[in-house]
Design a protein around this motif. Structure first.
Motif, PDB file in Angstrom:
ATOM      1  N   VAL A  44       0.911  -1.114   0.100  1.00  0.00           N
ATOM      2  CA  VAL A  44       0.031  -0.084   0.206  1.00  0.00           C
ATOM      3  C   VAL A  44       1.003   1.135   0.136  1.00  0.00           C
ATOM      4  N   GLY A  45       2.051   1.362  -0.335  1.00  0.00           N
ATOM      5  CA  GLY A  45       3.014   2.409  -0.312  1.00  0.00           C
ATOM      6  C   GLY A  45       3.767   2.674   0.926  1.00  0.00           C
ATOM      7  N   GLY A  46       3.414   2.117   2.094  1.00  0.00           N
ATOM      8  CA  GLY A  46       4.026   2.466   3.304  1.00  0.00           C
ATOM      9  C   GLY A  46       5.154   1.579   3.621  1.00  0.00           C
ATOM     10  N   PRO A  47       6.007   2.036   4.770  1.00  0.00           N
ATOM     11  CA  PRO A  47       6.740   1.182   5.307  1.00  0.00           C
ATOM     12  C   PRO A  47       6.270  -0.188   5.570  1.00  0.00           C
ATOM     13  N   HIS A  48       7.055  -1.167   5.371  1.00  0.00           N
ATOM     14  CA  HIS A  48       6.407  -2.657   5.639  1.00  0.00           C
ATOM     15  C   HIS A  48       6.682  -2.712   7.118  1.00  0.00           C
ATOM     16  N   ALA A  49       5.514  -3.562   7.528  1.00  0.00           N
ATOM     17  CA  ALA A  49       5.239  -3.645   8.944  1.00  0.00           C
ATOM     18  C   ALA A  49       6.524  -4.173   9.642  1.00  0.00           C
ATOM     19  N   ALA A  50       7.275  -5.142   8.939  1.00  0.00           N
ATOM     20  CA  ALA A  50       8.377  -5.672   9.685  1.00  0.00           C
ATOM     21  C   ALA A  50       9.310  -4.490  10.021  1.00  0.00           C
ATOM     22  N   ASN A  51       9.584  -3.425   9.125  1.00  0.00           N
ATOM     23  CA  ASN A  51      10.288  -2.303   9.243  1.00  0.00           C
ATOM     24  C   ASN A  51       9.791  -1.429  10.339  1.00  0.00           C
ATOM     25  N   MET A  52       8.419  -1.433  10.581  1.00  0.00           N
ATOM     26  CA  MET A  52       7.880  -0.376  11.602  1.00  0.00           C
ATOM     27  C   MET A  52       8.245  -1.316  12.812  1.00  0.00           C
ATOM     28  N   LEU A  62       2.530   5.783   6.147  1.00  0.00           N
ATOM     29  CA  LEU A  62       3.120   6.452   5.005  1.00  0.00           C
ATOM     30  C   LEU A  62       4.341   7.398   5.360  1.00  0.00           C
ATOM     31  N   GLY A  63       5.311   7.291   4.376  1.00  0.00           N
ATOM     32  CA  GLY A  63       6.438   8.353   4.536  1.00  0.00           C
ATOM     33  C   GLY A  63       7.321   7.794   5.660  1.00  0.00           C
ATOM     34  N   ALA A  64       8.180   8.681   6.185  1.00  0.00           N
ATOM     35  CA  ALA A  64       9.268   8.558   7.257  1.00  0.00           C
ATOM     36  C   ALA A  64       8.553   8.361   8.603  1.00  0.00           C
ATOM     37  N   LEU A  65       9.079   7.398   9.347  1.00  0.00           N
ATOM     38  CA  LEU A  65       8.358   7.051  10.672  1.00  0.00           C
ATOM     39  C   LEU A  65       9.353   7.685  11.729  1.00  0.00           C
ATOM     40  N   ARG A  66       8.720   8.019  12.872  1.00  0.00           N
ATOM     41  CA  ARG A  66       9.648   8.190  14.066  1.00  0.00           C
ATOM     42  C   ARG A  66       9.269   7.202  15.267  1.00  0.00           C
ATOM     43  N   ALA A  67      10.203   6.752  15.721  1.00  0.00           N
ATOM     44  CA  ALA A  67       9.701   6.024  16.974  1.00  0.00           C
ATOM     45  C   ALA A  67      10.207   6.447  18.166  1.00  0.00           C
ATOM     46  N   GLU A  68       9.568   6.748  19.245  1.00  0.00           N
ATOM     47  CA  GLU A  68       9.887   7.105  20.677  1.00  0.00           C
ATOM     48  C   GLU A  68      10.007   6.181  21.442  1.00  0.00           C
ATOM     49  N   ALA A  69      11.003   5.897  22.223  1.00  0.00           N
ATOM     50  CA  ALA A  69      11.037   4.781  23.125  1.00  0.00           C
ATOM     51  C   ALA A  69      11.439   5.250  24.391  1.00  0.00           C
TER      52      ALA A  69
END
Length: 151
Positions: free
Chosen positions: A48-56, A95-102
């Motif tokens: 669907v054009g977004g980051p693969h779930a594995a990469n999320m 979609l696009g770049a993602l930001r992960a806050e841990a």
């Protein structure tokens, strides 16, 4: 005076080559919170054009590992951090770049006290994954342990 955690980004890319391969960058690093960014990369997209779930999952787990490295850096000669388990909820289409806050959810002092008492501690890191607009696209809990190194 605040501690310098500038070593964490380079260390993560050296210790975990996958982090460098994916192009994950670190915006903010402290002993209790890390922000990692997964760039938008066409070959890493899903159907669907977004980051693969594995990469999320990967950027979230990477951010959690970076906060563990920062929080327990001075104990790496005594114990090896390992993921015990993890859970992710995919909330919205990413979609696009993602930001992960841990965020470390247990005090490092308590974790170290448990380790030094001879118990193998487990501790959660909460991760929120957002898109460029700040919309939450995923939430994770990664439970880490410190496995004592054998002498």
């Amino acid at each position: 005076m605040s501690q310098d955690f500038s070593f964490v980004a380079d260390a993560m890319k050296q210790v975990v080559p996958w982090v460098k391969t994916l192009g994950i960058e670190f915006e903010d690093v402290s002993a209790t919170r890390v922000v990692a960014v997964l760039p938008d990369d066409e070959p890493m997209r899903n159907h669907v054009g977004g980051p693969h779930a594995a990469n999320m999952f990967g950027v979230g787990e990477t951010a959690s590992g970076a906060v563990v490295m920062a929080a327990f850096a001075e104990y790496m000669d005594k114990a090896t951090p390992l993921v015990a388990r993890a859970e992710i909820a995919y909330k919205k289409l990413a979609l696009g770049a993602l930001r992960a806050e841990a965020v470390l959810e247990r005090s490092a002092t308590d974790v170290i006290a448990e380790l030094e008492s001879g118990t193998r501690p487990e501790f959660p890191v909460a991760v929120t994954i957002t898109n460029a607009e700040g919309v939450t696209t995923g939430e994770m809990t990664v439970v880490w342990t410190l496995k004592p190194n054998r002498s």
